[in-house]
Design a protein around this motif. Structure first.
Motif, PDB file in Angstrom:
ATOM      1  N   LEU A 285       0.748  -1.154  -0.162  1.00 34.49           N
ATOM      2  CA  LEU A 285       0.154  -0.193  -0.038  1.00 34.49           C
ATOM      3  C   LEU A 285       0.846   0.883  -0.010  1.00 34.49           C
ATOM      4  CD1 LEU A 285      -2.119  -1.229   2.707  1.00 34.49           C
ATOM      5  CD2 LEU A 285      -2.418  -1.545   0.184  1.00 34.49           C
ATOM      6  N   ARG A 286       0.299   2.197  -0.692  1.00 31.97           N
ATOM      7  CA  ARG A 286       1.295   3.340  -0.549  1.00 31.97           C
ATOM      8  C   ARG A 286       0.956   3.765   1.525  1.00 31.97           C
ATOM      9  NH1 ARG A 286      -1.874   5.862  -5.607  1.00 31.97           N
ATOM     10  NH2 ARG A 286      -0.949   4.413  -7.241  1.00 31.97           N
ATOM     11  N   PHE A 287       2.638   3.539   2.054  1.00 26.63           N
ATOM     12  CA  PHE A 287       1.658   3.598   3.015  1.00 26.63           C
ATOM     13  C   PHE A 287       1.705   5.087   3.370  1.00 26.63           C
ATOM     14  CE2 PHE A 287       4.595   3.773   7.694  1.00 26.63           C
ATOM     15  CZ  PHE A 287       3.719   2.796   7.384  1.00 26.63           C
ATOM     16  N   VAL A 288       2.049   6.719   3.583  1.00 27.61           N
ATOM     17  CA  VAL A 288       1.595   7.991   3.535  1.00 27.61           C
ATOM     18  C   VAL A 288       0.534   7.993   3.328  1.00 27.61           C
ATOM     19  CG1 VAL A 288       2.137   8.929   0.487  1.00 27.61           C
ATOM     20  CG2 VAL A 288       3.049  10.225   2.886  1.00 27.61           C
ATOM     21  N   ARG A 289      -0.315   6.978   2.702  1.00 28.18           N
ATOM     22  CA  ARG A 289      -1.657   7.617   3.033  1.00 28.18           C
ATOM     23  C   ARG A 289      -2.624   6.337   3.464  1.00 28.18           C
ATOM     24  NH1 ARG A 289      -3.488   7.618  -4.525  1.00 28.18           N
ATOM     25  NH2 ARG A 289      -2.207   8.814  -4.287  1.00 28.18           N
ATOM     26  N   PHE A 290      -1.860   5.921   4.171  1.00 28.66           N
ATOM     27  CA  PHE A 290      -2.797   4.955   5.246  1.00 28.66           C
ATOM     28  C   PHE A 290      -2.143   5.341   6.781  1.00 28.66           C
ATOM     29  CE2 PHE A 290      -3.077   3.327   1.024  1.00 28.66           C
ATOM     30  CZ  PHE A 290      -4.693   2.483   1.087  1.00 28.66           C
ATOM     31  N   GLN A 291      -2.313   5.704   7.598  1.00 30.51           N
ATOM     32  CA  GLN A 291      -1.270   6.904   7.831  1.00 30.51           C
ATOM     33  C   GLN A 291      -3.088   7.269   9.511  1.00 30.51           C
ATOM     34  OE1 GLN A 291       2.191   7.386   8.954  1.00 30.51           O
ATOM     35  NE2 GLN A 291       1.717   6.060   7.339  1.00 30.51           N
ATOM     36  N   ASN A 292      -2.615   7.166  10.444  1.00 30.07           N
ATOM     37  CA  ASN A 292      -4.111   6.600  11.064  1.00 30.07           C
ATOM     38  C   ASN A 292      -5.327   6.655  10.565  1.00 30.07           C
ATOM     39  OD1 ASN A 292      -2.697   8.283  12.725  1.00 30.07           O
ATOM     40  ND2 ASN A 292      -1.919  10.579  11.523  1.00 30.07           N
ATOM     41  N   VAL A 293      -5.161   5.438  10.548  1.00 29.82           N
ATOM     42  CA  VAL A 293      -6.205   4.464  10.384  1.00 29.82           C
ATOM     43  C   VAL A 293      -7.226   4.039  11.578  1.00 29.82           C
ATOM     44  CG1 VAL A 293      -7.532   2.940   8.850  1.00 29.82           C
ATOM     45  CG2 VAL A 293      -5.058   4.321   7.955  1.00 29.82           C
ATOM     46  N   THR A 294      -8.442   4.636  10.871  1.00 30.42           N
ATOM     47  CA  THR A 294      -9.789   3.677  11.977  1.00 30.42           C
ATOM     48  C   THR A 294     -10.449   2.365  11.683  1.00 30.42           C
ATOM     49  OG1 THR A 294     -11.028   5.910  11.947  1.00 30.42           O
ATOM     50  CG2 THR A 294      -9.389   5.817  13.496  1.00 30.42           C
ATOM     51  N   SER A 295     -10.391   2.647  10.379  1.00 32.30           N
ATOM     52  CA  SER A 295     -11.745   1.571  10.050  1.00 32.30           C
ATOM     53  C   SER A 295     -11.174   1.637   7.786  1.00 32.30           C
ATOM     54  CB  SER A 295     -12.615   2.137   9.924  1.00 32.30           C
ATOM     55  OG  SER A 295     -12.838   3.177   9.039  1.00 32.30           O
ATOM     56  N   VAL A 296     -11.299   0.639   6.838  1.00 31.14           N
ATOM     57  CA  VAL A 296     -10.855   0.109   5.713  1.00 31.14           C
ATOM     58  C   VAL A 296     -12.110  -0.223   4.901  1.00 31.14           C
ATOM     59  CG1 VAL A 296      -8.541   0.203   5.560  1.00 31.14           C
ATOM     60  CG2 VAL A 296     -10.235  -2.015   5.853  1.00 31.14           C
ATOM     61  N   VAL A 297     -12.343   0.467   4.301  1.00 32.91           N
ATOM     62  CA  VAL A 297     -13.410  -0.261   3.442  1.00 32.91           C
ATOM     63  C   VAL A 297     -12.867  -0.992   2.402  1.00 32.91           C
ATOM     64  CG1 VAL A 297     -15.394  -0.317   1.750  1.00 32.91           C
ATOM     65  CG2 VAL A 297     -15.144   1.786   4.144  1.00 32.91           C
ATOM     66  N   ILE A 298     -13.296  -2.154   1.688  1.00 34.26           N
ATOM     67  CA  ILE A 298     -12.544  -3.079   0.584  1.00 34.26           C
ATOM     68  C   ILE A 298     -13.101  -3.471  -0.045  1.00 34.26           C
ATOM     69  CG2 ILE A 298     -11.115  -4.866  -0.250  1.00 34.26           C
ATOM     70  CD1 ILE A 298      -9.912  -4.632   2.892  1.00 34.26           C
ATOM     71  N   PHE A 299     -13.230  -2.645  -1.449  1.00 40.36           N
ATOM     72  CA  PHE A 299     -14.654  -2.679  -2.818  1.00 40.36           C
ATOM     73  C   PHE A 299     -13.627  -3.758  -4.181  1.00 40.36           C
ATOM     74  CE2 PHE A 299     -16.532  -0.323  -5.973  1.00 40.36           C
ATOM     75  CZ  PHE A 299     -17.191  -1.749  -6.224  1.00 40.36           C
ATOM     76  N   VAL A 300     -13.747  -4.709  -4.196  1.00 42.56           N
ATOM     77  CA  VAL A 300     -13.546  -6.264  -5.392  1.00 42.56           C
ATOM     78  C   VAL A 300     -14.363  -4.918  -6.086  1.00 42.56           C
ATOM     79  CG1 VAL A 300     -13.332  -7.687  -5.517  1.00 42.56           C
ATOM     80  CG2 VAL A 300     -12.813  -7.586  -3.194  1.00 42.56           C
ATOM     81  N   VAL A 301     -14.281  -4.731  -6.775  1.00 41.53           N
ATOM     82  CA  VAL A 301     -14.689  -4.169  -7.915  1.00 41.53           C
ATOM     83  C   VAL A 301     -14.874  -4.930  -9.313  1.00 41.53           C
ATOM     84  CG1 VAL A 301     -15.015  -2.378 -10.110  1.00 41.53           C
ATOM     85  CG2 VAL A 301     -13.965  -2.046  -8.335  1.00 41.53           C
ATOM     86  N   ASP A 302     -14.282  -5.931  -9.650  1.00 39.59           N
ATOM     87  CA  ASP A 302     -14.529  -7.057 -10.872  1.00 39.59           C
ATOM     88  C   ASP A 302     -13.238  -8.700 -10.230  1.00 39.59           C
ATOM     89  OD1 ASP A 302     -11.632  -6.644 -11.489  1.00 39.59           O
ATOM     90  OD2 ASP A 302     -13.139  -5.122 -13.272  1.00 39.59           O
ATOM     91  N   GLY A 303     -14.250  -9.355 -11.176  1.00 35.83           N
ATOM     92  CA  GLY A 303     -12.930 -10.816 -11.557  1.00 35.83           C
ATOM     93  C   GLY A 303     -12.155 -10.387 -11.716  1.00 35.83           C
ATOM     94  N   ASP A 304     -11.026 -11.645 -11.937  1.00 29.02           N
ATOM     95  CA  ASP A 304     -10.066 -11.935 -13.524  1.00 29.02           C
ATOM     96  C   ASP A 304     -10.963 -13.223 -14.393  1.00 29.02           C
ATOM     97  OD1 ASP A 304     -10.441 -14.710 -12.084  1.00 29.02           O
ATOM     98  OD2 ASP A 304      -7.836 -14.881 -11.674  1.00 29.02           O
ATOM     99  N   GLY A 305     -12.496 -13.501 -14.904  1.00 29.08           N
ATOM    100  CA  GLY A 305     -12.969 -14.154 -15.406  1.00 29.08           C
ATOM    101  C   GLY A 305     -14.242 -12.790 -15.534  1.00 29.08           C
ATOM    102  N   ASP A 306     -15.098 -14.312 -16.540  1.00 23.46           N
ATOM    103  CA  ASP A 306     -16.632 -13.965 -16.829  1.00 23.46           C
ATOM    104  C   ASP A 306     -17.589 -14.941 -16.078  1.00 23.46           C
ATOM    105  OD1 ASP A 306     -15.196 -13.631 -19.911  1.00 23.46           O
ATOM    106  OD2 ASP A 306     -14.866 -14.772 -20.087  1.00 23.46           O
TER     107      ASP A 306
END
Length: 339
Positions: A285-306
């Protein structure tokens, strides 16, 4: 007689990480009062739990050249600091003269030490994924040096997700410390469904709150979809994730339209070469953007097939908790003000 090993060179320490399954390192200095206070307790743990090739307790004097090198490598900035390694990777850090905290962490390793000893040891050169049993977390990929698995500070009751087929698992499944059952069988199939799959399409939204402010360094995702020869229609086989968006410090989970329209903290696109033999992608991860984090949302937009389904077996969030002290100045912690 003490079983604790005093480290005299960086090479000696590196060899111990390779030859011993578990290493517990005490970083100290002669001038540090709290270090001296907890030293007898560390010796007691060493006498009780040390086993050649299985569990090794070491002391590293940060005033020596070797100690300075190893301390800098693992970002030791306060004394005493105790770092616990499994197969050469950091699994936990304890800062300060806190016997109860140190004992609690070491006790988590006790069953693994006992099992490893009964099986004849098994030096640190084995895979970081290990057996997946006992108090130590299974890992699909090595931890970056100086950082730890943040599973212990995930707020489990606060976990949330959207578009997940909830018929076969609980929310904590994805963050389990256990080895994925799919790795215990050939081809990635398993009768024990300890993974998650998307529901109506390939998109998945995950909300992960923390019990402490953290700094995120790495995201590890394990995905072990079955293969085509397992009597399933190819169009119905779940896929590995391809495009992922990560958002930080949200008070709750996002809906899909909001996530599509919001600038992500980081967007990631995974290819076939990003997955290792254990089906894990190790995402920096771009460490400088992930300082002082209290929560994350992980959004899987799509997969690697059909297919219309995405599968996730495990997620690990790697980083550090709390404020990091400035490098180059070691501090002692544990004394009362004015002492």
């Amino acid at each position: 007689m003490s079983k604790t090993i005093t480290i005299s060179s960086r090479e000696q320490f590196s060899e111990l990480l390779k030859s011993s399954s578990i290493v517990v390192a005490d970083f100290y200095a002669d001038w540090c009062g709290p270090c001296k206070q907890i030293a007898p307790f560390f010796e007691q743990l060493s006498r009780q739990l040390s086993q050649p090739g299985v569990a090794t307790f070491v002391k590293i004097n940060t005033e020596t050249e070797a100690g300075k090198q190893v301390g800098a490598e693992y970002a030791v900035t306060s004394l005493p600091t105790f770092i616990l390694f499994r197969h050469g990777s950091v699994v936990e850090q304890v800062r300060g003269s806190d016997p109860r905290r140190l004992q609690a962490v070491v006790e988590q390793l006790a069953s693994d030490i006992e099992k490893a000893g009964q099986s004849g040891g098994g030096g640190g050169s084995s895979s970081a994924s290990g057996s997946g049993s006992g108090g130590l977390a299974w890992r699909g990929a090595d931890l970056p040096r100086g950082y730890t698995d943040l599973s212990d500070v995930i707020n489990i009751p606060g976990l949330d997700w959207s578009n997940v087929d909830e018929s076969v698992f609980s929310k904590r499944t994805l963050y389990s410390r256990e080895k994925p059952s799919a790795l215990n069988k050939s081809g990635g199939a398993s009768d024990s469904k300890d993974w998650i799959e998307s529901d109506t399409d390939e998109q998945v939204m995950l909300y992960v709150p923390f019990n402490a402010t953290v700094k995120l360094h790495t995201l590890q995702i394990t995905s072990l979809p079955p293969t085509e020869d397992e009597d399933e229609d190819e169009d119905e086989l779940p896929m590995r994730p391809k495009t992922i968006k990560i958002f930080t410090n949200r008070p709750h989970i996002l809906d899909f339209s909001e996530a599509e329209d919001t600038q992500a903290t980081q967007e990631i696109e995974l290819g076939e070469d990003d997955w290792n033999k254990d089906g894990t992608a190790n995402i920096g991860l771009r460490f400088v953007r992930f300082q002082n984090v209290t929560s994350v949302v992980i959004f899987v937009v799509d997969g690697d097939g059909d297919s219309e389904k995405v599968r996730l077996d495990r997620i690990r969030l790697i980083g550090e908790t709390g404020e990091k002290r400035e490098m180059g100045k070691l501090e002692k912690i544990g004394d009362e003000p004015g002492e």
